[in-house]
Write a protein that holds these residues in place. Structure first.
Motif, short mmCIF file in Angstrom:
data_model
loop_
_atom_site.label_atom_id
_atom_site.label_comp_id
_atom_site.label_asym_id
_atom_site.label_seq_id
_atom_site.Cartn_x
_atom_site.Cartn_y
_atom_site.Cartn_z
N ALA A 477 0.86 -1.05 -0.30
CA ALA A 477 -0.10 0.29 -0.40
C ALA A 477 1.00 1.26 0.08
O ALA A 477 0.78 2.40 -0.35
N VAL A 478 1.32 1.44 1.04
CA VAL A 478 2.54 2.41 0.75
C VAL A 478 3.33 2.89 -0.52
O VAL A 478 3.67 3.30 -1.02
N VAL A 479 3.72 1.22 -0.86
CA VAL A 479 4.60 1.82 -2.26
C VAL A 479 3.64 2.45 -3.77
O VAL A 479 4.40 2.75 -3.96
N GLY A 480 2.79 1.87 -3.57
CA GLY A 480 1.75 2.22 -4.28
C GLY A 480 1.39 3.75 -4.24
O GLY A 480 0.56 4.90 -5.12
N ALA A 481 1.11 4.04 -3.03
CA ALA A 481 0.83 5.85 -2.74
C ALA A 481 2.02 6.83 -3.00
O ALA A 481 1.68 7.52 -4.00
N ILE A 482 3.46 5.93 -3.08
CA ILE A 482 4.37 6.36 -3.53
C ILE A 482 4.59 6.38 -4.88
O ILE A 482 4.91 7.71 -5.69
N ASP A 483 4.17 5.94 -5.56
CA ASP A 483 4.35 5.65 -7.09
C ASP A 483 3.06 6.41 -6.98
O ASP A 483 2.94 7.37 -8.31
N ARG A 484 1.61 6.50 -6.93
CA ARG A 484 0.59 7.15 -7.57
C ARG A 484 1.11 8.66 -7.19
O ARG A 484 0.22 9.77 -7.87
N ALA A 485 1.83 9.37 -6.37
CA ALA A 485 2.36 10.74 -6.06
C ALA A 485 3.74 10.70 -7.14
O ALA A 485 4.04 12.16 -6.75
N GLY A 486 4.16 9.79 -7.35
CA GLY A 486 5.27 9.83 -8.12
C GLY A 486 6.52 10.48 -7.33
O GLY A 486 7.06 11.55 -7.74
N ALA A 487 6.39 9.86 -6.19
CA ALA A 487 7.69 9.91 -5.22
C ALA A 487 8.69 8.79 -5.49
O ALA A 487 8.89 8.96 -4.50
N ASP A 488 9.07 7.68 -5.86
CA ASP A 488 10.00 7.15 -6.54
C ASP A 488 10.98 7.28 -6.37
O ASP A 488 12.02 7.50 -5.86
N ASP A 489 11.23 9.01 -6.78
CA ASP A 489 12.46 9.00 -6.90
C ASP A 489 13.28 10.19 -5.51
O ASP A 489 14.51 9.90 -5.17
N VAL A 490 12.06 10.16 -4.75
CA VAL A 490 12.69 10.34 -3.23
C VAL A 490 12.94 9.86 -2.34
O VAL A 490 13.97 9.58 -2.01
N VAL A 491 12.35 8.30 -2.55
CA VAL A 491 12.55 7.05 -2.10
C VAL A 491 13.70 6.94 -2.46
O VAL A 491 14.87 5.47 -2.06
N ASP A 492 14.22 6.46 -3.42
CA ASP A 492 15.21 6.08 -4.25
C ASP A 492 16.84 6.90 -3.89
O ASP A 492 18.01 5.98 -4.12
N ALA A 493 16.21 8.32 -3.77
CA ALA A 493 17.46 8.87 -3.62
C ALA A 493 17.95 8.70 -1.51
O ALA A 493 18.82 8.57 -1.41
N LEU A 494 17.47 8.01 -0.93
CA LEU A 494 17.50 8.09 0.65
C LEU A 494 18.32 6.96 0.07
O LEU A 494 17.63 5.76 0.14
N ALA A 495 18.99 6.42 1.48
CA ALA A 495 20.44 5.91 1.95
C ALA A 495 19.68 4.42 1.88
O ALA A 495 20.58 3.32 1.42
N ARG A 496 18.69 4.26 2.71
CA ARG A 496 18.07 3.04 3.27
C ARG A 496 16.67 2.73 2.90
O ARG A 496 15.32 2.18 2.93
N GLY A 497 16.31 3.78 1.12
CA GLY A 497 15.29 3.59 1.43
C GLY A 497 13.87 4.18 1.99
O GLY A 497 14.23 5.00 2.86
N LEU A 498 12.94 3.25 2.21
CA LEU A 498 11.60 3.47 3.03
C LEU A 498 12.33 3.04 3.92
O LEU A 498 11.12 3.46 5.51
N ASP A 499 13.21 2.82 5.28
CA ASP A 499 13.82 2.72 6.32
C ASP A 499 14.26 3.79 6.48
O ASP A 499 14.97 3.11 7.77
N THR A 500 14.85 4.53 6.65
CA THR A 500 15.31 5.74 6.36
C THR A 500 14.89 6.92 7.13
O THR A 500 13.77 7.61 7.16
N GLN A 501 15.33 7.06 8.34
CA GLN A 501 14.20 8.28 9.56
C GLN A 501 14.62 8.85 8.84
O GLN A 501 15.64 10.14 8.35
N LEU A 502 13.72 10.39 8.82
CA LEU A 502 13.65 11.50 8.07
C LEU A 502 13.21 12.87 9.53
O LEU A 502 13.33 12.21 10.66
N GLY A 503 14.52 13.40 9.06
CA GLY A 503 14.51 14.15 10.39
C GLY A 503 16.15 14.09 10.83
O GLY A 503 16.63 13.47 11.51
N LYS A 504 16.82 15.25 10.80
CA LYS A 504 18.02 15.38 11.32
C LYS A 504 18.45 15.30 12.61
O LYS A 504 19.45 15.21 13.30
#
Length: 621
Positions: A477-504
């Protein structure tokens, strides 16, 4: 035409004419609950979460009071035994002193440990309860009312120590037990010594009055206190740090914060000083009565040395016990009880929104959403952001809302989302008044992204997944929502993909750009598969025009192709190249609907839409 639910209308009327509401004087439909009732409701909350620990803590607090209060009796027996040479009485007195000292220490330590454990557990429950209540309030209007913000600001401060109220109740009962035993010991010497308690009446009055005076002073200065905190956060937190340094306003922030804090403290300090003078005078009255009691027993009654010693010890302890009792009652009256009243009021205030919400949540939209003579002005203002708006949003349609800044586009979206209730007119869903539909139920059929989206500093998977809590960890479901939003490039750029903690601010956390945050927010809005209303309020403002157009062209095509529930998609955009793909375009101008129609129809009319479209199209050539 319908109005707000009665409870909200009463609150709004009170705020409009300047009269206090809520926890100070209440309203006809959301009154301030009686203090004792509020305290009982808080006790029931504690019992509901930690019944065993609460009962044990209460019993130990009362039991520990008994041996402590008997010290005066053992001193009398010791004195009488020593005077008469009665060794048995001496031994009994010494044993009593030893047992009382040991039992007092042991029970006090045990009681403290149990109370601490109870507090740790119940404080979490209280904080969660307050957070849940504030999130449960159907609208967000109270977040923009200074009157409510002042009250809620005080409650937020109190909730972190509201668990102390339980300890205060336990202690109060313990001091009352001590006081009762001590009065009984004094009356065993002479019945008239009970009148020593009367000399404590001024201390009781002043102890009950003093916290109330100080609390009112804190209420009057709450706005200044909030300003001081805001300035402190501005000077010390990361988001404004760059501008603070570039502008060089650090010293100014410090001075303004000091000035705001001084305005608040001036009110509180004056109230404390005045109440302290009266409190000291009340204790002077009790001191005079205490000295008189000793003189009466020693000279008037010609009592034994043991009786005089009992009066000395019991009288001294009486002053301590009365002080502690009225002190605890004062804390209950001024801080803890006030906090419980605020909490009970918030419970009633949140519940008032569902009192008239008796209509079922629609399963589908068969006809349309209708806005009938809808008007709205933001809390604390008189200017109508929307004025006498009549509009029909057909089932299954994609609707674009356009207009210049300040025309009311986002406000219209907030009304459809039930973040606010119209100040005039009504909104219906298939002829059912939206005001009668429970807010939680309606929002469970709502999805989308707003221009003022929040940055959830969670792992990327959950940052998107919270858009549909039952499926928060459901990766497809998460991957499908990311695809519909065109946010694949954001996840691909994260070092650990979907498991990346956001916020410094978090271990191994990373920061992303504003545009990337916005894409993730859009994906979060696409998590729900079957919403009745999909709201997209400038959700891609950080993206370039071509990317936004391609994204929504794909989504609009999908919405029209597969829509058995009559879902309505609302698109707010300042880009007319995106708006033109909608089935229906609504043009807002100066709080009114100026034009409604398809792209081709509005161009043919040659009105405001055609003019704005031509200007923007020319800018892209």
């Amino acid at each position: 035409m319908t109005s707000l639910p009665e409870s909200r209308a009463a609150v709004d009327e009170s705020l409009a004419d300047g009269s206090p509401v809520g926890v100070l004087t209440g309203t006809p439909d959301v009154p301030q609950p009686p203090a004792l009732q509020a305290m009982w409701r808080l006790c029931r909350l504690g019992l509901a979460h930690e019944p065993r620990l609460m009962v044990i803590a209460f019993v130990l607090a009362v039991l520990s009071a008994v041996p402590d209060a008997l010290f005066a009796l053992w001193l009398k027996l010791l004195s009488n035994g020593a005077t008469a040479g009665n060794h048995t009485e001496i031994y009994v007195a010494l044993a009593g002193l030893g047992v009382s000292a040991t039992a007092t220490w042991y029970l006090s330590v045990l009681s403290t440990r149990v109370q601490r454990r109870f507090r740790d557990r119940v404080s979490i429950a209280l904080e969660s309860h307050v957070a849940r209540l504030q999130a449960k309030v159907a609208t967000i209007a109270h977040h923009e009312r200074p009157e409510y913000l002042d009250r809620l600001a005080v409650l937020r401060n109190q909730v972190f120590v509201l668990d102390h109220m339980y300890m205060s109740i336990f202690s109060t009962f313990g001091w009352i037990v001590r006081l009762g035993i001590t009065i009984g010991l004094l009356m065993s010497i002479h019945w008239s010594l009970v009148f020593l308690v009367l000399f404590a009446v001024p201390t009781v009055i002043s102890s009950g009055w003093r916290p109330a005076v100080e609390q009112r002073a804190q209420e009057r200065g709450a706005s200044a206190n909030r300003l001081a905190r805001h300035l402190f956060e501005t000077a010390t937190t990361a988001p404004p740090a760059k501008e603070v340094r570039v502008i060089g306003m650090g010293d100014r922030l410090a001075r303004d914060r000091r000035a705001a804090w001084s305005r608040w403290y001036a009110e509180v300090s004056h109230a404390r000083n005045v109440s302290a003078v009266w409190h000291a005078f009340a204790w002077a009255i009790f001191g005079a009565g205490y000295v008189g009691a000793i003189v009466f027993v020693a000279l008037g009654l010609h009592a034994s040395a043991g009786d005089v010693l009992l009066v000395l010890a019991a009288g001294a302890r009486l002053s301590t016990y009365i002080g502690a009792t009225v002190g605890e009652i004062g804390f209950l009256r001024g801080t803890w009880l006030d906090g419980s009243v605020r909490l009970a009021w918030l419970e009633d205030y949140a519940a008032s929104f569902v009192a008239t919400a008796d209509a079922p949540v629609p399963e589908r939209i068969a006809d349309a959403i209708h806005l009938e003579h809808v008007s709205f002005a933001y809390p604390g203002t008189t200017r109508a952001v929307l004025d006498d708006v009549n509009l029909t949003l057909p089932a299954g349609s994609v609707v674009a809302i356009v207009g210049e800044n300040g025309a009311g586009k986002s406000t219209l979206v907030k009304l459809l989302s039930k973040f606010y209730l119209p100040t005039g007119g009504r909104i219906t869903v298939d002829d059912v008044d939206l005001a009668r539909v429970p807010a939680d139920g309606w929002r469970s059929r709502l999805a989308g992204a707003y221009q003022d989206f929040y940055r959830f500093e969670l792992p990327a998977r959950r940052n998107v997944g919270v858009g549909d809590l039952p499926r928060v960890d459901h990766e497809p479901a998460v991957v499908g929502a990311i695809d519909r939003a065109g946010a694949d490039d954001v996840v691909d750029a994260l070092a650990r993909g979907l498991d990346t903690q956001l916020g410094k601010a978090w271990p191994d956390g990373v920061d992303v750009s504003f545009g990337q945050w916005q894409k993730l927010a859009l994906a979060r809005g696409f998590m729900r598969d079957e919403p009745l209303l999909l709201v997209l309020d400038e959700p891609t403002a950080a993206l370039d025009a071509e990317t936004e157009h391609a994204l929504f062209e794909r989504y609009a095509a999908g919405a029209r192709r597969d829509n058995p529930i009559g879902r309505i998609t609302i698109l707010v955009s300042h880009r007319f190249s995106t708006a033109r793909m909608a089935d229906l375009i609504v043009v807002l101008d100066g709080s009114h609907v100026s034009e409604v129609g398809s792209h081709d129809e509005l161009l043919a009319c040659g009105g405001q839409y055609a003019e704005l479209y031509s200007i923007q199209a020319a800018a892209y050539r």
